[in-house]
Design an enzyme around this catalytic site. Structure first.
Site, short mmCIF file in Angstrom:
data_model
loop_
_atom_site.label_atom_id
_atom_site.label_comp_id
_atom_site.label_asym_id
_atom_site.label_seq_id
_atom_site.Cartn_x
_atom_site.Cartn_y
_atom_site.Cartn_z
N ASP A 286 0.20 5.18 1.07
CA ASP A 286 0.15 6.08 2.22
C ASP A 286 0.15 5.28 3.53
O ASP A 286 -0.70 4.41 3.73
CB ASP A 286 -1.12 6.94 2.18
CG ASP A 286 -1.19 7.81 0.94
OD1 ASP A 286 -1.18 9.04 1.09
OD2 ASP A 286 -1.28 7.27 -0.18
N ASP B 104 -1.54 -0.87 5.88
CA ASP B 104 -1.78 -0.32 7.21
C ASP B 104 -3.25 -0.07 7.48
O ASP B 104 -3.61 0.72 8.36
CB ASP B 104 -1.00 1.00 7.39
CG ASP B 104 -1.64 2.17 6.64
OD1 ASP B 104 -2.07 1.97 5.49
OD2 ASP B 104 -1.71 3.28 7.22
N ASP C 148 0.88 -1.16 0.00
CA ASP C 148 0.00 0.00 0.00
C ASP C 148 0.93 1.22 0.00
O ASP C 148 2.12 1.11 0.31
CB ASP C 148 -0.90 -0.02 1.23
CG ASP C 148 -1.74 1.22 1.35
OD1 ASP C 148 -2.39 1.60 0.37
OD2 ASP C 148 -1.73 1.83 2.44
#
Length: 221
Positions: free
Chosen positions: A13, A170, A11
């Protein structure tokens, strides 16, 4: 020890790069433009992974159903696009992990819900665009994460079987997407997570509290 992964997908960000400083800067700049004071960074940071919609709700208490929402949303994205990589950088230790992956001939890629409008100039500014084997944004698929389509497309572009790859994220949706794609999943707790203890309930295969932990899990799992 498990075999080396065929590929590692990240991922963006809150996982690969720390974009929070630029999100915080842009949101507070917009607040000042609207006659409001700046918010403390720690008040904004946990919501960064949820994108512009979350920023507008945190900064102004507006949701998409509100009459003024679209104006604020557009203004925020214009500010962000104008300075997408002023303060953004790889998380500490991530450069070394990417170097190791490349030295070991393990391709790595990015699967993000961040639109291509922002992802492409950001990766170019960080000189990552020519290093990663695949970059999949929501513009490239019919269904966003947690649907597995974007992960499957990245694996197809790289030429690997998803079942032998790793996806790192995250957010709960990242782990759901990875599981839906049949990949090994690693949840990282160092990202933009409001309640870090909830990561344990995401049913990831592995959890990393730091980039150092992540590196060890990928190298020696």
């Amino acid at each position: 020890m498990s075999p080396a992964p065929s590929a590692v997908l990240f991922d963006l960000d809150g996982t690969l790069i720390d974009t929070a400083p630029d999100f915080i800067r842009c949101l507070n700049k917009l607040r000042v433009q609207r006659g409001l004071g700046a918010l403390p960074p720690e008040h904004i940071r946990p919501s960064v992974s949820n994108g512009a919609r979350a920023m507008i709700e945190v900064g102004f208490g507006l949701v998409p159903e509100d009459p003024d929402y679209q104006e604020y949303h557009t203004a925020f994205l214009d500010l962000y696009e104008a300075g997408v990589a002023e303060e953004t950088q790889l998380f500490p230790g991530m450069a070394e992990l990417l170097d190791w992956l490349e030295e070991t001939a393990i391709p790595w890629g990015i699967v993000t819900n961040k639109p291509e409008r922002f992802t492409t100039p950001l990766l170019h500014a960080l000189q990552l665009d020519e290093r990663c084997a695949a970059v999949i944004c929501p513009d490239h698929v019919a269904q966003r994460k947690p649907h597995p389509e974007s992960l499957m497309l990245a694996c197809k572009q790289i030429g690997v079987d998803a079942a032998s790859g790793i996806y790192v994220g995250d957010h709960r949706r990242d782990i759901e997407a990875g599981r839906n794609a049949g990949m090994t999943t690693i949840a990282v707790r160092y990202g933009y997570i409001e309640h870090p203890e909830e990561v344990d309930s995401w049913q990831a295969d592995l959890v990393a509290d730091t980039v150092s932990d992540l590196t060890k899990l990928i190298q020696y799992r």
